[in-house]
Design a protein around this motif. Structure first.
Motif, mmCIF file in Angstrom:
data_model
loop_
_atom_site.group_PDB
_atom_site.id
_atom_site.type_symbol
_atom_site.label_atom_id
_atom_site.label_comp_id
_atom_site.label_asym_id
_atom_site.label_seq_id
_atom_site.Cartn_x
_atom_site.Cartn_y
_atom_site.Cartn_z
ATOM 1 N N GLU A 165 0.857 -1.179 0.000
ATOM 2 C CA GLU A 165 0.000 0.000 0.000
ATOM 3 C C GLU A 165 0.899 1.236 0.000
ATOM 4 O OE1 GLU A 165 -2.657 -0.272 3.318
ATOM 5 O OE2 GLU A 165 -3.479 -2.219 2.684
ATOM 6 N N SER A 166 1.205 1.721 -1.178
ATOM 7 C CA SER A 166 2.157 2.810 -1.324
ATOM 8 C C SER A 166 1.566 4.156 -0.937
ATOM 9 C CB SER A 166 2.656 2.875 -2.776
ATOM 10 O OG SER A 166 3.463 4.012 -2.977
ATOM 11 N N SER A 167 2.329 4.887 -0.136
ATOM 12 C CA SER A 167 1.956 6.263 0.191
ATOM 13 C C SER A 167 2.684 7.252 -0.708
ATOM 14 C CB SER A 167 2.293 6.573 1.656
ATOM 15 O OG SER A 167 1.477 5.818 2.525
ATOM 16 N N GLY A 168 3.575 6.737 -1.547
ATOM 17 C CA GLY A 168 4.307 7.609 -2.461
ATOM 18 C C GLY A 168 5.403 6.849 -3.181
ATOM 19 N N LEU A 169 5.512 7.101 -4.486
ATOM 20 C CA LEU A 169 6.553 6.483 -5.310
ATOM 21 C C LEU A 169 7.429 7.581 -5.880
ATOM 22 C CD1 LEU A 169 7.859 4.154 -6.945
ATOM 23 C CD2 LEU A 169 6.064 4.501 -8.666
ATOM 24 N N TYR A 170 8.732 7.471 -5.640
ATOM 25 C CA TYR A 170 9.692 8.453 -6.134
ATOM 26 C C TYR A 170 10.545 7.797 -7.215
ATOM 27 C CZ TYR A 170 8.403 11.349 -2.138
ATOM 28 O OH TYR A 170 7.707 12.101 -1.232
ATOM 29 N N VAL A 171 10.391 8.290 -8.452
ATOM 30 C CA VAL A 171 11.157 7.790 -9.589
ATOM 31 C C VAL A 171 12.019 8.927 -10.134
ATOM 32 C CG1 VAL A 171 9.470 6.018 -10.228
ATOM 33 C CG2 VAL A 171 9.232 8.338 -11.135
ATOM 34 N N ARG A 172 12.979 8.571 -10.969
ATOM 35 C CA ARG A 172 13.895 9.585 -11.492
ATOM 36 C C ARG A 172 13.312 10.305 -12.705
ATOM 37 N NH1 ARG A 172 19.874 7.433 -12.295
ATOM 38 N NH2 ARG A 172 18.830 5.651 -13.256
ATOM 39 N N GLY A 173 13.287 11.626 -12.607
ATOM 40 C CA GLY A 173 12.955 12.445 -13.759
ATOM 41 C C GLY A 173 14.151 12.536 -14.697
ATOM 42 N N PHE A 174 13.991 13.252 -15.797
ATOM 43 C CA PHE A 174 15.057 13.324 -16.801
ATOM 44 C C PHE A 174 16.362 13.846 -16.219
ATOM 45 C CE2 PHE A 174 17.386 15.725 -20.078
ATOM 46 C CZ PHE A 174 17.686 14.674 -20.932
#
Length: 229
Positions: A165-174
């Motif tokens: 149950e994710s409260s937030g996903l941080y992925v890499r922008g350009f």
């Protein structure tokens, strides 16, 4: 000496030189073909000059087949068997008004990335069990990954499908693609803290997942000298 005789001698000398070069080449090939284990460590500098040295603990090829799924699961279980008791104790000690959070890496931490190569990727069971306990007791789960933003949506769906149950996903922008991964992940944890969360645990399988602080405690899963992403 006639011109024909001189030509014959020159031909013989050329053959001798070619044969000598071939012998040297064959000797060199024979020397490099000897397995590394056959020679003491202090006699190998000459070979290392022509063949790049590999880390002492790394296998010849960075293949998960050299580790094995069962071994990986056992080693993950050993780490999470330490993490879960800590989480139970720390969650029970929640301070009034405190918002607790756990930060997790994704590949070969939350999900089984390098074993099976399927989609959706299954949860890494020892990690999921700890995460389920935490989320059932009101702890927010945040995922900080080096995955690019272009696959953010399928990644989010995969985590939900696996039971997180994710409260937030941080992925890499350009622009993040050009940043040091450890620096990028540290900055994301700082952002989570800026939202009022106390990160009680940070779980990952690489040093870049865990360095830089912004977590009360870290737990490192195996990556076998970089074999696992």
């Amino acid at each position: 000496m006639t011109e024909q005789t001189g030509q014959t001698r020159r031909t013989r000398h050329a053959w001798k030189r070619a044969a000598g070069a071939a012998a040297v080449t064959a000797a060199a090939l024979t020397a490099t073909a000897v397995p590394a284990v056959a020679a003491p460590a202090d006699t190998r500098p000459a070979q290392a000059a022509s063949v790049p040295a590999k880390p002492a603990s790394a296998p010849v090829t960075a293949s998960v087949a050299d580790v094995g799924y069962e071994t990986w699961q056992k080693d993950c279980r050993a780490v999470m068997d330490q993490a879960l008791p800590y989480l139970r104790e720390r969650i029970a000690d929640t301070r009034p008004g405190e918002k607790q959070a756990i930060v997790l890496d994704i590949d070969n931490t939350s999900l089984e990335t390098d074993f099976g190569f399927s989609y959706p990727q299954p949860a890494n069971r020892p990690v999921l069990e700890a995460a389920e306990y935490a989320q059932d007791h009101g702890v927010a789960l945040f995922f900080v990954t080096a995955r690019p933003g272009i696959i953010s949506a399928p990644t989010e769906w995969n985590l939900d499908h696996a039971g997180y149950e994710s409260s937030g996903l941080y992925v890499r922008g350009f622009l993040d693609l050009f940043r040091d991964v450890a620096e990028y992940k540290t900055a994301q944890r700082a952002k989570i803290e800026s939202k009022g969360y106390t990160i009680i645990a940070n779980i990952g399988n690489s040093a870049t997942d865990l360095s830089g602080g912004h977590a009360e405690k870290t737990f490192k899963l195996p990556d076998y000298d970089g074999q696992l992403s």
